[in-house]
Design a protein around this motif. Sequence first.
Motif, PDB file in Angstrom:
ATOM      1  N   ASP A 129      19.536  37.451  24.956  1.00 50.66           N
ATOM      2  CA  ASP A 129      19.554  36.215  24.173  1.00 50.66           C
ATOM      3  C   ASP A 129      18.172  35.580  24.218  1.00 50.66           C
ATOM      4  N   ALA A 130      17.512  35.517  23.068  1.00 52.63           N
ATOM      5  CA  ALA A 130      16.195  34.891  22.994  1.00 52.63           C
ATOM      6  C   ALA A 130      16.281  33.369  22.963  1.00 52.63           C
ATOM      7  N   ASP A 131      17.489  32.840  22.779  1.00 50.07           N
ATOM      8  CA  ASP A 131      17.702  31.385  22.721  1.00 50.07           C
ATOM      9  C   ASP A 131      16.723  30.752  21.727  1.00 50.07           C
ATOM     10  N   SER A 132      16.716  31.288  20.516  1.00 51.61           N
ATOM     11  CA  SER A 132      15.696  30.894  19.543  1.00 51.61           C
ATOM     12  C   SER A 132      16.244  30.188  18.313  1.00 51.61           C
ATOM     13  N   ARG A 133      17.550  29.957  18.264  1.00 51.55           N
ATOM     14  CA  ARG A 133      18.126  29.452  17.016  1.00 51.55           C
ATOM     15  C   ARG A 133      17.570  28.095  16.617  1.00 51.55           C
ATOM     16  N   ARG A 134      17.262  27.241  17.586  1.00 50.21           N
ATOM     17  CA  ARG A 134      16.770  25.899  17.268  1.00 50.21           C
ATOM     18  C   ARG A 134      15.250  25.803  17.276  1.00 50.21           C
ATOM     19  N   LEU A 135      14.568  26.929  17.425  1.00 50.30           N
ATOM     20  CA  LEU A 135      13.112  26.905  17.435  1.00 50.30           C
ATOM     21  C   LEU A 135      12.560  26.880  16.009  1.00 50.30           C
ATOM     22  N   SER A 136      11.286  26.543  15.894  1.00 50.00           N
ATOM     23  CA  SER A 136      10.602  26.646  14.607  1.00 50.00           C
ATOM     24  C   SER A 136      10.442  28.125  14.249  1.00 50.00           C
ATOM     25  N   PRO A 137      10.199  28.443  12.973  1.00 45.26           N
ATOM     26  CA  PRO A 137       9.987  29.848  12.608  1.00 45.26           C
ATOM     27  C   PRO A 137       8.893  30.509  13.430  1.00 45.26           C
ATOM     28  N   GLU A 138       7.789  29.792  13.658  1.00 39.08           N
ATOM     29  CA  GLU A 138       6.668  30.371  14.396  1.00 39.08           C
ATOM     30  C   GLU A 138       7.040  30.636  15.851  1.00 39.08           C
ATOM     31  N   ALA A 139       7.713  29.675  16.486  1.00 39.32           N
ATOM     32  CA  ALA A 139       8.096  29.840  17.893  1.00 39.32           C
ATOM     33  C   ALA A 139       9.155  30.922  18.054  1.00 39.32           C
ATOM     34  N   ALA A 140      10.112  30.969  17.131  1.00 41.35           N
ATOM     35  CA  ALA A 140      11.147  32.001  17.200  1.00 41.35           C
ATOM     36  C   ALA A 140      10.540  33.386  17.039  1.00 41.35           C
ATOM     37  N   ALA A 141       9.616  33.533  16.104  1.00 45.73           N
ATOM     38  CA  ALA A 141       8.958  34.818  15.892  1.00 45.73           C
ATOM     39  C   ALA A 141       8.180  35.250  17.128  1.00 45.73           C
ATOM     40  N   ALA A 142       7.439  34.326  17.721  1.00 46.08           N
ATOM     41  CA  ALA A 142       6.649  34.662  18.909  1.00 46.08           C
ATOM     42  C   ALA A 142       7.537  35.080  20.065  1.00 46.08           C
ATOM     43  N   ARG A 143       8.661  34.413  20.233  1.00 49.97           N
ATOM     44  CA  ARG A 143       9.547  34.755  21.346  1.00 49.97           C
ATOM     45  C   ARG A 143      10.156  36.143  21.167  1.00 49.97           C
ATOM     46  N   HIS A 144      10.563  36.471  19.949  1.00 49.88           N
ATOM     47  CA  HIS A 144      11.127  37.795  19.714  1.00 49.88           C
ATOM     48  C   HIS A 144      10.094  38.894  19.905  1.00 49.88           C
ATOM     49  N   ALA A 145       8.891  38.665  19.434  1.00 53.08           N
ATOM     50  CA  ALA A 145       7.840  39.669  19.616  1.00 53.08           C
ATOM     51  C   ALA A 145       7.556  39.897  21.095  1.00 53.08           C
ATOM     52  N   ALA A 146       7.521  38.809  21.876  1.00 56.89           N
ATOM     53  CA  ALA A 146       7.259  38.933  23.310  1.00 56.89           C
ATOM     54  C   ALA A 146       8.384  39.677  24.016  1.00 56.89           C
ATOM     55  N   GLY A 194      19.472  29.534  11.973  1.00 56.31           N
ATOM     56  CA  GLY A 194      18.296  29.843  12.769  1.00 56.31           C
ATOM     57  C   GLY A 194      17.151  30.344  11.916  1.00 56.31           C
ATOM     58  N   GLN A 195      16.397  31.299  12.461  1.00 53.84           N
ATOM     59  CA  GLN A 195      15.184  31.795  11.799  1.00 53.84           C
ATOM     60  C   GLN A 195      15.201  33.324  11.682  1.00 53.84           C
ATOM     61  N   PRO A 196      16.250  33.900  11.079  1.00 53.73           N
ATOM     62  CA  PRO A 196      16.329  35.371  11.055  1.00 53.73           C
ATOM     63  C   PRO A 196      15.175  36.039  10.316  1.00 53.73           C
ATOM     64  N   ALA A 197      14.675  35.444   9.235  1.00 54.70           N
ATOM     65  CA  ALA A 197      13.601  36.089   8.471  1.00 54.70           C
ATOM     66  C   ALA A 197      12.314  36.138   9.279  1.00 54.70           C
ATOM     67  N   ALA A 198      11.940  35.030   9.902  1.00 55.11           N
ATOM     68  CA  ALA A 198      10.715  35.008  10.707  1.00 55.11           C
ATOM     69  C   ALA A 198      10.833  35.950  11.899  1.00 55.11           C
ATOM     70  N   GLU A 199      12.006  35.992  12.520  1.00 53.72           N
ATOM     71  CA  GLU A 199      12.207  36.893  13.660  1.00 53.72           C
ATOM     72  C   GLU A 199      12.133  38.352  13.239  1.00 53.72           C
ATOM     73  N   LEU A 200      12.703  38.659  12.085  1.00 59.22           N
ATOM     74  CA  LEU A 200      12.655  40.029  11.594  1.00 59.22           C
ATOM     75  C   LEU A 200      11.227  40.444  11.270  1.00 59.22           C
ATOM     76  N   ALA A 201      10.487  39.571  10.607  1.00 56.61           N
ATOM     77  CA  ALA A 201       9.100  39.902  10.283  1.00 56.61           C
ATOM     78  C   ALA A 201       8.289  40.156  11.545  1.00 56.61           C
ATOM     79  N   ALA A 202       8.513  39.347  12.578  1.00 55.90           N
ATOM     80  CA  ALA A 202       7.788  39.533  13.836  1.00 55.90           C
ATOM     81  C   ALA A 202       8.177  40.839  14.501  1.00 55.90           C
ATOM     82  N   THR A 203       9.448  41.209  14.413  1.00 50.30           N
ATOM     83  CA  THR A 203       9.913  42.469  15.001  1.00 50.30           C
ATOM     84  C   THR A 203       9.255  43.652  14.318  1.00 50.30           C
ATOM     85  N   ILE A 204       9.204  43.626  12.987  1.00 47.51           N
ATOM     86  CA  ILE A 204       8.569  44.722  12.246  1.00 47.51           C
ATOM     87  C   ILE A 204       7.099  44.835  12.621  1.00 47.51           C
ATOM     88  N   ARG A 205       6.390  43.703  12.674  1.00 45.99           N
ATOM     89  CA  ARG A 205       4.970  43.748  13.024  1.00 45.99           C
ATOM     90  C   ARG A 205       4.757  44.311  14.430  1.00 45.99           C
TER      91      ARG A 205
END
Length: 418
Positions: free
Chosen positions: A48-65, A87-98
């Motif tokens: 659980d990244a606990d990212s649903r309430r984060l901003s797109p940028e913060a959610a993406a960074a957490r998933h990448a990390a 939440g921020q599924p699109a930003a998280e997905l983009a970060a995962t792909i990168r």
Amino acid sequence: MTRNWLILADDLTGAADCGIAFARRGLEASVGWHGVEAPLGGAVLAVDADSRRLSPEAAAARHAALLRARHRPGQGLIKKIDSTLRGQPAAELAATIRALRNDGRPALAILAPAFPATGRTTLDGRVHLDGEALEATPLWARDHSYENAALTEILASVDLSSRLLPLGLMRQGEAALARALRDAMADGLDAVVCDAVLPGDLDVLARASLPLAGQVFWVGSGGIAAALAAAMPDGHQAPLPSPASLRGGVLVVVGSVAEASRAAAERLAAEAGAPRFEVPPAFLLAGPADPLWRPLAASITDALEAGRDTLVVIRADATADLAQGAALAEGLAGLLGPAAARMGGLFATGGETACALLSHLGVHGIRLLEEVEPGVPLGITQGAIEVPVMTKAGAFGDAGTILRSLARLRHLSTESAT
């Protein structure tokens, strides 16, 4: 074909929903969460990244990390998103792909958010809930991140290229789907969006895509996880261990404002006579400074020690700020800490609520055991205490879900004692 999986989720209930699918098929599966580094065993790890309430940028960074820290070569990867796109599924997905491509790994995302067993479907590339367009539901009105639920448009908003695989193609069979996936890879697409209305649609997709595990990853909810687990060569239904007999009442915590959870709480109180404690959001934000804090905590503890299943509900408040969800969950964890140490088990709706309470008690993970009904996994906590725990996404289930789940837990614990 891989037997090891990493599931990256944006909340605890979603992580458990996906992990339990593999536990039911004989693989040891555990759930952990962001900020806790304790080792967890098993072939399947859901985080659980606990990212649903984060901003797109913060959610993406957490998933990448988390991906860099947790993903290993040869592991299958599921990026779990909310089936209703919160939440921020699109930003998280983009970060995962990168992150995958920066490591030199192929990264076609197979986006299949449908979870038909819980009423979530995808048709013409748009999400529906119980047959209704998601944008027309109270859930969307209360909490949404995008202008609409058209998946290709949402992906385009974060510069991801995609192609729709419509329901007609999905039902042409595995060979046609496999060709469509290979064509998408050859065309250099970032993602394919997959329609699915019935569980069988996801089953065919899983069988067509699983042989491509080293070149693709999956994005969705418990529906695609269940289909992938069943498609594995040895994906048979496996008997699972039962929890130990209960040592006290079950603490039922409803931190979600979703209608399904509220109705289930009301029915538990009405039909099972569970003591009901309703706490206002302002009370939780005020904390122990409120003179009623300690008496309320003591009353909840007394009910559990008496062996009674005990219901605690955050009062619905139309003026409450949804962005305060994490603060409310932390406040509730502080209030329930003394009582939870006396509970025989836990049933929690809302991922933030469950994660905050378990972390407060020194729990660092959950070993998954069984799915008591669709969207309600059962596990055993790992850490300072070991008790049965069931989690449920707020909008899953119906008015009888909590009652049925508690009955199933007691049946299993009775079996274990005999």
